[in-house]
Design a protein around this motif. Structure first.
Motif, PDB file in Angstrom:
ATOM      1  N   LYS A  87     -23.543   8.067   3.590  1.00 47.50           N
ATOM      2  CA  LYS A  87     -23.877   6.877   2.799  1.00 47.50           C
ATOM      3  C   LYS A  87     -22.929   5.723   3.126  1.00 47.50           C
ATOM      4  N   PHE A  88     -21.614   6.046   3.233  1.00 50.31           N
ATOM      5  CA  PHE A  88     -20.650   4.989   3.560  1.00 50.31           C
ATOM      6  C   PHE A  88     -20.942   4.391   4.938  1.00 50.31           C
ATOM      7  N   SER A 132     -20.910  -0.899   9.005  1.00 52.07           N
ATOM      8  CA  SER A 132     -21.354  -1.950   9.922  1.00 52.07           C
ATOM      9  C   SER A 132     -20.995  -3.352   9.436  1.00 52.07           C
ATOM     10  N   GLU A 133     -20.216  -3.460   8.318  1.00 53.50           N
ATOM     11  CA  GLU A 133     -19.850  -4.787   7.810  1.00 53.50           C
ATOM     12  C   GLU A 133     -18.861  -5.471   8.748  1.00 53.50           C
ATOM     13  N   LYS A 154     -23.697   4.337   6.587  1.00 47.34           N
ATOM     14  CA  LYS A 154     -24.963   3.590   6.623  1.00 47.34           C
ATOM     15  C   LYS A 154     -24.876   2.273   5.866  1.00 47.34           C
ATOM     16  N   THR A 155     -24.045   2.259   4.785  1.00 48.00           N
ATOM     17  CA  THR A 155     -24.033   1.055   3.939  1.00 48.00           C
ATOM     18  C   THR A 155     -22.920   0.075   4.307  1.00 48.00           C
ATOM     19  N   ARG A 156     -21.692   0.574   4.675  1.00 45.91           N
ATOM     20  CA  ARG A 156     -20.564  -0.337   4.804  1.00 45.91           C
ATOM     21  C   ARG A 156     -19.872  -0.323   6.172  1.00 45.91           C
TER      22      ARG A 156
END
Length: 707
Positions: free
Chosen positions: A600-601, A607-608, A603-605
């Motif tokens: 989840k991390f 790539s920031e 996928k969500t963060r």
């Protein structure tokens, strides 16, 4: 030269002789020869004189004159004197030969007299020769006339002799026709009689002759006697075909064909009797062959192995009491309902001899119906080929074949229609369709066209039955009760296995034929099984179990199709795509189960953009729990994943492929996490807790060694 002329010549010679004797001076006769100068010599043109002098330079006489300076006039006089002297000498020589000339004159006169006598003699001889020539010509004309008469008489004699020979009936012929046995000599005599009958019928001059009136009654009696005798003989031979255990082909080839001229004689000289003989043969062979095929079919029916019933369908549930008790017991035989297996070998044995029922029965062997079908039609083809060729050779007519086989065809049709009406074996029906196609090719190679319509009729009967049985399978999938079919088991479903084997069998039987209609029906069947499989998968409470169930069934289907040698088929490609997509879904579900927070991390963060001034930049406390949690249990989690895969998937190789895909995906997620940490402020403090990529790779390779 006549006598008067000769006398004158003689007188002249005599006078000359007298002058010579008298010693006359020749100068008296000759006189002085002088050349006068040309009065007009001064007027002669001297044009071209120089050229002529140049040309005369090479002449010896001219050169000598010019060199000595002799005058031309003097030289001319000298030449004149020389000429005169030569002339006088010539005359003197002539006078000296006068006696010889007189003698020659006398000889010529004698010759003339002799020639005159010869002329008279030859004239008489010529007259005699003319008379002889006339006589020779007359003799030649008489000889030619006699030769022509002789030739005409020989031709007349030859024609008359041939006429007499063709029209008379020798006593020997009468004895053989009336009292002789029907053998080779009898058939030669029949042939001679047939020629005589033809001779007296064809030639109009013969029909009008008086000799025919004497001979024709005798010829007619012989014809009737010959027809009666050979009819009785050939009918007895035909009745021999009806005896039990008679080898018909041997009797035809070794006995009947020896007497085929008898049939030709009846055909030409006794049409009514020939028709009766032909009818007797047709009736005999019709009954004999019908009985043979009826007995053979009855024997084959005892060897039949029942493969399928109306209940043996892809989508039928097998746990009911009746089907369960019947289904489990003969499972070895009933597996052939959907799987082709060794049944394909029947197409490789297409040319083998027909089964011998009592041998197969003695060994207690049973066969699927397509084996009996091939055997029956192999016997039919061989019998038809033999009979067709015999009829053509013996009777010279192919058309009677269809009358002969009307009975056998009816017997076979009755049996086949009864079998087909109760046949629910789609694989067997398709095998029979292919067998018929092969049999058509065999008959084409033999160049025997008489079975074309029959084989087409059988083929036309097989296809609708196949379509009906196929539609029963299709309907069983479309109308299947999911609740009764569902089993709380993630392993491949028996319905899907049936479908895979059934499809593989039909596609394999279609490889060399490319039947588009069959491909379309298989596509309909695939769509129906797809829908049913999705419904069965949804009966599982957890999505993960649903995915595992689908993967197991897709993998099993692909494996069955590959075993059938159908690499790259449309159906196989379809299930490979479904397997690939569901494998990706399962990999994600498996990783989320063990490494949910990490994924989840990432996928969500992960790539920031860390350089941007976001409200909540990623910090060390955000990722530290993830790093420590992964470092503490990643090996144990992979081991749990391995056990999960081992227990979930029926195909070990498929499970290992899925595990490798999951570990590879995990490596990608963790790599993205480590890349993210490198950009976090103070992220280097987590390096001691990070697991090296090489360690994960090693672990992946360790599991990869097991497959």
């Amino acid at each position: 030269m006549d006598a008067a002329t000769l006398n004158k010549v003689g007188d002249s010679y005599g006078e000359t002789h007298d002058i010579q004797i008298a010693g006359l001076d020749l100068g008296v006769f000759v006189g002085d020869l002088a050349f006068e100068e040309d009065a007009s010599s001064d007027d002669v043109s001297l044009d071209g004189l120089q050229e002529e002098l140049e040309e005369c330079k090479k002449d010896e006489v001219v050169t000598d004159i010019l060199s000595k300076g002799t005058k031309l006039r003097e030289y001319t006089k000298g030449v004149e004197n020389n000429v005169r002297q030569v002339e006088l000498n010539s005359i003197q020589e002539y006078i000296k030969e006068s006696d010889n000339l007189v003698s020659l004159h006398d000889q010529i006169r004698d010759c003339d007299s002799i020639l005159s006598q010869m002329e008279t003699l030859l004239s008489g001889f010529q007259a005699e020769i003319g008379s002889i020539s006339s006589e020779i010509k007359s003799l030649q004309e008489k000889s030619m006339d006699m030769g022509l008469k002789l030739k005409n008489r020989k031709v007349a004699e030859s024609k008359l002799a041939r006429f007499v020979e063709d029209i008379i009936v020798p006593p020997r012929m009468v004895d053989i026709i009336v009292d002789g046995e029907v053998n080779d000599e009898y058939m030669r005599t029949l042939e001679a009689l047939s020629k005589k009958l033809k001779f007296v019928q064809v030639d109009p001059m013969v029909r009008s002759s008086k000799a025919l009136k004497d001979v024709q009654p005798e010829l007619e009696k012989l014809r009737q006697k010959a027809i009666s005798k050979v009819f009785e003989f050939i009918v007895l031979k035909l009745y021999a075909l009806r005896k039990p255990k008679t080898n018909i082909q041997i009797l035809q080839q070794n006995v009947l064909l020896k007497y085929k001229y008898v049939i030709l004689f009846l055909k030409e000289r006794g049409k009514e009797v020939y028709t009766e003989v032909q009818g007797a043969y047709i009736d005999t062979m019709n009954k004999v062959l019908s009985a043979h095929f009826r007995v053979y079919i009855q024997a084959l029916e005892k060897l039949q192995l029942d493969i399928a019933t109306a209940s043996d369908l892809i989508g039928v549930e097998t746990r009911s009491a009746g089907l369960f008790s019947r289904g489990r017991e003969p499972l070895k035989n009933r597996s052939a309902v959907f799987a082709l297996g060794d049944r394909i070998n029947i197409l490789k044995k297409i040319e083998q001899p027909a089964l011998i029922p009592h041998i197969a029965e003695a060994s207690s062997q049973k066969y699927p119906y397509e084996v009996l079908f091939r055997s029956l039609h192999k016997l039919l083809m061989d019998t038809v080929t033999s009979e067709y060729l015999f009829c053509d050779d013996f009777f010279g007519e192919e058309s009677i074949f269809y009358e002969i086989f009307a009975g056998p065809f009816a017997v076979i049709d009755e049996h086949f229609n009864a079998i087909l009406l109760n046949c629910h074996d789609a694989i067997g029906i398709m095998l029979m369709i292919r067998i018929i196609h092969q049999h058509q090719l065999i008959m084409s190679r033999r160049r025997i066209p008489c079975l074309d319509s029959y084989l087409d009729k059988v083929n036309i009967a097989l296809w609708p039955r196949f379509k009906m049985v196929f539609d029963m399978h299709l309907s069983s999938l479309r109308c299947a009760n999911v609740k009764t079919l569902w089993e709380d088991d993630i392993h491949p479903h028996y319905v899907m296995r049936r479908y895979a084997e059934f499809t593989a069998s039909l596609v394999h039987l279609n490889v060399e034929y490319g039947d588009g209609q069959l491909e379309l029906n298989l596509e309909r069947l695939r769509m129906a099984v797809d829908d049913l499989l999705i419904k069965l998968a949804k009966m599982f409470p957890k999505p993960k179990l649903q995915t595992i169930f689908l993967i197991n069934n897709y993998d099993m289907t692909i494996a069955v199709l590959k075993e059938a040698g159908l690499e790259g088929g449309k159906t196989q490609l379809h299930f490979e795509e479904l397997l690939k997509s569901n494998t990706a879904i399962f990999v994600e579900e498996l990783l989320l189960e063990h490494f949910g927070d990490l994924i989840k991390f990432v996928k969500t963060r992960a790539s920031e953009d860390l350089s941007s001034t976001s409200e909540k930049p990623i910090t060390v406390p955000d990722v530290e729990p993830l790093v420590k949690d992964f470092a503490s249990r990643w090996k144990a989690a992979i081991e749990l994943m391995h056990k999960d895969v081992i227990t979930s998937f029926s195909n070990f190789l498929c499970g290992m492929e899925i595990l490798r895909a999951a570990l590879t995906q995990l490596l990608l997620y963790y790599t993205r996490l480590t890349d993210c940490i490198k950009h976090i402020v103070g992220g280097s403090t987590l390096n001691k807790d990070l697991v090296s990529i090489s360690s994960i790779m090693y672990e992946i390779r360790k599991y990869s060694r097991t497959f």
